[in-house]
Design a protein around this motif. Structure first.
Motif, PDB file in Angstrom:
ATOM      1  N   ILE A   2       0.858  -1.186   0.000  1.00  9.68           N
ATOM      2  CA  ILE A   2       0.000   0.000   0.000  1.00  9.68           C
ATOM      3  C   ILE A   2       0.893   1.234   0.000  1.00  9.68           C
ATOM      4  O   ILE A   2       1.787   1.367   0.844  1.00  9.68           O
ATOM      5  N   ILE A   3       0.653   2.116  -0.954  1.00  7.03           N
ATOM      6  CA  ILE A   3       1.412   3.362  -1.067  1.00  7.03           C
ATOM      7  C   ILE A   3       0.442   4.534  -1.001  1.00  7.03           C
ATOM      8  O   ILE A   3      -0.498   4.613  -1.795  1.00  7.03           O
ATOM      9  N   ASP A   4       0.664   5.405  -0.049  1.00 11.19           N
ATOM     10  CA  ASP A   4      -0.119   6.640   0.069  1.00 11.19           C
ATOM     11  C   ASP A   4       0.603   7.706  -0.748  1.00 11.19           C
ATOM     12  O   ASP A   4       1.677   8.175  -0.367  1.00 11.19           O
ATOM     13  N   PHE A   5       0.000   8.112  -1.861  1.00 13.53           N
ATOM     14  CA  PHE A   5       0.683   8.981  -2.823  1.00 13.53           C
ATOM     15  C   PHE A   5       0.534  10.474  -2.514  1.00 13.53           C
ATOM     16  O   PHE A   5       0.991  11.313  -3.301  1.00 13.53           O
ATOM     17  N   THR A  32      -2.659  14.270  12.427  1.00 14.09           N
ATOM     18  CA  THR A  32      -1.346  14.078  13.032  1.00 14.09           C
ATOM     19  C   THR A  32      -0.758  15.460  13.288  1.00 14.09           C
ATOM     20  O   THR A  32      -1.350  16.478  12.911  1.00 14.09           O
ATOM     21  N   ASP A  33       0.433  15.480  13.912  1.00 15.06           N
ATOM     22  CA  ASP A  33       1.068  16.774  14.192  1.00 15.06           C
ATOM     23  C   ASP A  33       1.990  17.221  13.066  1.00 15.06           C
ATOM     24  O   ASP A  33       2.713  18.203  13.196  1.00 15.06           O
ATOM     25  N   GLY A  34       1.976  16.490  11.944  1.00 15.50           N
ATOM     26  CA  GLY A  34       2.746  16.906  10.786  1.00 15.50           C
ATOM     27  C   GLY A  34       4.225  16.576  10.841  1.00 15.50           C
ATOM     28  O   GLY A  34       4.988  17.018   9.975  1.00 15.50           O
ATOM     29  N   THR A  35       4.655  15.772  11.823  1.00 17.30           N
ATOM     30  CA  THR A  35       6.065  15.413  11.931  1.00 17.30           C
ATOM     31  C   THR A  35       6.318  14.039  11.317  1.00 17.30           C
ATOM     32  O   THR A  35       5.402  13.231  11.145  1.00 17.30           O
ATOM     33  N   ILE A  36       7.583  13.781  11.032  1.00 17.00           N
ATOM     34  CA  ILE A  36       7.964  12.506  10.430  1.00 17.00           C
ATOM     35  C   ILE A  36       7.668  11.345  11.370  1.00 17.00           C
ATOM     36  O   ILE A  36       7.115  10.317  10.954  1.00 17.00           O
ATOM     37  N   SER A  37       8.018  11.483  12.633  1.00 23.01           N
ATOM     38  CA  SER A  37       7.849  10.367  13.564  1.00 23.01           C
ATOM     39  C   SER A  37       6.392   9.957  13.688  1.00 23.01           C
ATOM     40  O   SER A  37       6.070   8.757  13.770  1.00 23.01           O
ATOM     41  N   VAL A  38       5.493  10.917  13.660  1.00 16.89           N
ATOM     42  CA  VAL A  38       4.076  10.598  13.835  1.00 16.89           C
ATOM     43  C   VAL A  38       3.484   9.991  12.564  1.00 16.89           C
ATOM     44  O   VAL A  38       2.648   9.081  12.639  1.00 16.89           O
ATOM     45  N   ILE A  39       3.899  10.453  11.385  1.00 17.53           N
ATOM     46  CA  ILE A  39       3.358   9.810  10.181  1.00 17.53           C
ATOM     47  C   ILE A  39       3.869   8.373  10.077  1.00 17.53           C
ATOM     48  O   ILE A  39       3.156   7.483   9.592  1.00 17.53           O
ATOM     49  N   SER A  42       1.533   6.483  12.119  1.00 18.86           N
ATOM     50  CA  SER A  42       0.252   6.418  11.424  1.00 18.86           C
ATOM     51  C   SER A  42       0.291   5.371  10.314  1.00 18.86           C
ATOM     52  O   SER A  42      -0.658   4.593  10.132  1.00 18.86           O
ATOM     53  N   MET A  43       1.372   5.340   9.559  1.00 25.68           N
ATOM     54  CA  MET A  43       1.525   4.361   8.489  1.00 25.68           C
ATOM     55  C   MET A  43       1.507   2.937   9.037  1.00 25.68           C
ATOM     56  O   MET A  43       0.863   2.048   8.460  1.00 25.68           O
ATOM     57  N   LYS A  44       2.211   2.724  10.120  1.00 24.91           N
ATOM     58  CA  LYS A  44       2.255   1.383  10.716  1.00 24.91           C
ATOM     59  C   LYS A  44       0.873   0.933  11.136  1.00 24.91           C
ATOM     60  O   LYS A  44       0.461  -0.204  10.883  1.00 24.91           O
ATOM     61  N   GLU A  45       0.117   1.822  11.766  1.00 25.70           N
ATOM     62  CA  GLU A  45      -1.232   1.489  12.212  1.00 25.70           C
ATOM     63  C   GLU A  45      -2.157   1.215  11.031  1.00 25.70           C
ATOM     64  O   GLU A  45      -3.043   0.359  11.100  1.00 25.70           O
ATOM     65  N   ALA A  46      -1.962   1.936   9.930  1.00 28.50           N
ATOM     66  CA  ALA A  46      -2.830   1.805   8.756  1.00 28.50           C
ATOM     67  C   ALA A  46      -2.415   0.674   7.830  1.00 28.50           C
ATOM     68  O   ALA A  46      -3.160   0.330   6.910  1.00 28.50           O
ATOM     69  N   GLY A  47      -1.231   0.105   8.031  1.00 26.24           N
ATOM     70  CA  GLY A  47      -0.746  -0.923   7.126  1.00 26.24           C
ATOM     71  C   GLY A  47      -0.215  -0.366   5.818  1.00 26.24           C
ATOM     72  O   GLY A  47      -0.196  -1.060   4.802  1.00 26.24           O
ATOM     73  N   ILE A  48       0.240   0.884   5.851  1.00 31.62           N
ATOM     74  CA  ILE A  48       0.785   1.536   4.662  1.00 31.62           C
ATOM     75  C   ILE A  48       2.293   1.313   4.614  1.00 31.62           C
ATOM     76  O   ILE A  48       2.992   1.545   5.599  1.00 31.62           O
ATOM     77  N   ASP A  49       2.776   0.859   3.462  1.00 29.25           N
ATOM     78  CA  ASP A  49       4.185   0.522   3.326  1.00 29.25           C
ATOM     79  C   ASP A  49       5.059   1.722   2.991  1.00 29.25           C
ATOM     80  O   ASP A  49       6.193   1.821   3.460  1.00 29.25           O
ATOM     81  N   ASP A 243      -7.231  10.860   8.008  1.00 32.40           N
ATOM     82  CA  ASP A 243      -6.636   9.759   8.755  1.00 32.40           C
ATOM     83  C   ASP A 243      -6.283   8.624   7.802  1.00 32.40           C
ATOM     84  O   ASP A 243      -7.135   8.155   7.030  1.00 32.40           O
ATOM     85  N   GLN A 244      -5.042   8.171   7.840  1.00 32.20           N
ATOM     86  CA  GLN A 244      -4.602   7.138   6.907  1.00 32.20           C
ATOM     87  C   GLN A 244      -5.341   5.820   7.121  1.00 32.20           C
ATOM     88  O   GLN A 244      -5.776   5.190   6.155  1.00 32.20           O
ATOM     89  N   LYS A 245      -5.476   5.393   8.352  1.00 33.95           N
ATOM     90  CA  LYS A 245      -6.132   4.104   8.619  1.00 33.95           C
ATOM     91  C   LYS A 245      -7.582   4.119   8.164  1.00 33.95           C
ATOM     92  O   LYS A 245      -8.056   3.171   7.509  1.00 33.95           O
ATOM     93  N   GLU A 246      -8.306   5.179   8.493  1.00 40.64           N
ATOM     94  CA  GLU A 246      -9.705   5.283   8.077  1.00 40.64           C
ATOM     95  C   GLU A 246      -9.835   5.267   6.555  1.00 40.64           C
ATOM     96  O   GLU A 246     -10.747   4.628   6.003  1.00 40.64           O
ATOM     97  N   THR A 247      -8.934   5.971   5.876  1.00 45.45           N
ATOM     98  CA  THR A 247      -9.030   6.057   4.420  1.00 45.45           C
ATOM     99  C   THR A 247      -8.728   4.718   3.764  1.00 45.45           C
ATOM    100  O   THR A 247      -9.386   4.325   2.791  1.00 45.45           O
ATOM    101  N   VAL A 248      -7.740   3.991   4.290  1.00 42.02           N
ATOM    102  CA  VAL A 248      -7.449   2.654   3.768  1.00 42.02           C
ATOM    103  C   VAL A 248      -8.675   1.757   3.918  1.00 42.02           C
ATOM    104  O   VAL A 248      -9.076   1.053   2.977  1.00 42.02           O
ATOM    105  N   GLU A 249      -9.279   1.784   5.098  1.00 35.84           N
ATOM    106  CA  GLU A 249     -10.439   0.924   5.347  1.00 35.84           C
ATOM    107  C   GLU A 249     -11.609   1.288   4.448  1.00 35.84           C
ATOM    108  O   GLU A 249     -12.300   0.413   3.909  1.00 35.84           O
TER     109      GLU A 249
END
Length: 277
Positions: A2-5, A32-39, A42-49, A243-249
């Motif tokens: 999964i790639i979030d473009f 999110t707070d717009g930082t690298i660590s938080v995205i 977010s990616m891990k929770e959403a299953g985004i690679d 939200d990445q997870k919500e959008t994937v679902e």
């Protein structure tokens, strides 16, 4: 895969004030707070690679600073791919695009509303044509932006731009990506002017129950995908604004698309565009 473009991050020291500056109207609340660590969380929770990071140059003179941060992302994180950014009033456009190409960037992001420049303006034509010659992708915001009254990239002007680029760089391989299902709040125009053209469309901000500045229904989204071609569609969220997870679902649960079409949109198309496979 999964790639979030379509995502955005900012340097830690300016992330909070940058999001506050972009948060208009006030009911557009970041997830999110717009930082690298938080995205990354977010990616891990959403299953985004992988996520594509899209910087926005809002004024001339930002190229060096934004490029430095983008290059740091690309050099540091295997699962983040940052595009470059360029302003239509920048000087030495060709040299700057060549620098991005030579330093491994896959593409650039344009935001016509933030620069007050229509997408079919000759300054953008110059940028997009040169990017295509170099093999760089070009992602543009398209349609309504909640911060602005004027729409600088309506689908009709997007189509005019595509015609000009095809004249200048007659290559059938598309490099242009229109965000937000081709145009926020402009579905009729998208279907009239962009659907079926040689371009890509991302689905960011298209689920009206997740993003209240969209009016498209699930049926609308599926119709655009079917008519434009699943091979020219890209999964995207516009994180942190969605939200990445919500959008994937939500995408996975769309009715009317085959598993093959969903796999193409979730990642296979992006893999090919980014030359990851």
């Amino acid at each position: 895969m999964i790639i979030d473009f379509h995502t955005h991050v900012f340097p830690d020291k300016i992330a909070q004030r940058t999001l506050q500056a972009l948060q208009s109207p006030p009911d557009v609340v970041p997830h999110t707070d717009g930082t690298i660590s938080v995205i990354l969380d977010s990616m891990k929770e959403a299953g985004i690679d992988k996520s594509v990071i899209l910087p926005v140059n809002t004024r001339p003179g930002q190229f060096d600073t934004i490029t430095k941060f983008a290059k740091h992302i690309n050099d540091t994180y295997d699962n983040l791919i940052s595009f470059g950014g360029i302003h239509p009033d920048d000087e030495e456009i060709e040299d700057k695009l060549r620098y991005l190409k030579d330093n491994g960037f896959k593409g650039i992001k344009l935001h016509p509303d933030y620069t007050g420049t229509f997408i079919d303006d000759e300054r953008y034509i110059r940028i997009i044509a040169e990017a295509k010659r170099l093999g760089l992708l070009v992602m543009t915001h398209s349609g309504k932006d909640p911060k602005y009254d004027i729409i600088h990239c309506p689908p009709e002007k997007g189509a005019v731009m595509l015609d000009r680029i095809e004249e200048l760089v007659p290559d059938t391989k598309p490099n242009m990506i229109f965000a937000h299902l081709g145009g926020n709040y402009q579905l009729d125009e998208v279907e009239k002017y962009l659907v079926g053209r040689q371009c890509y469309i991302d689905i960011s901000c298209s689920f009206s129950d997740l993003w209240h500045y969209s009016t498209s229904t699930d049926e609308d989204i599926v119709r655009v995908i079917k008519n434009h071609g699943a091979d020219k569609m890209l999964f995207a969220t516009d994180s942190p604004w969605n939200d990445q997870k919500e959008t994937v679902e939500r995408f996975k649960n769309l009715k009317g698309l085959s598993d093959t079409e969903k796999e193409m949109i979730l990642g296979k198309n992006a893999e090919q565009l980014l030359a990851l496979s």
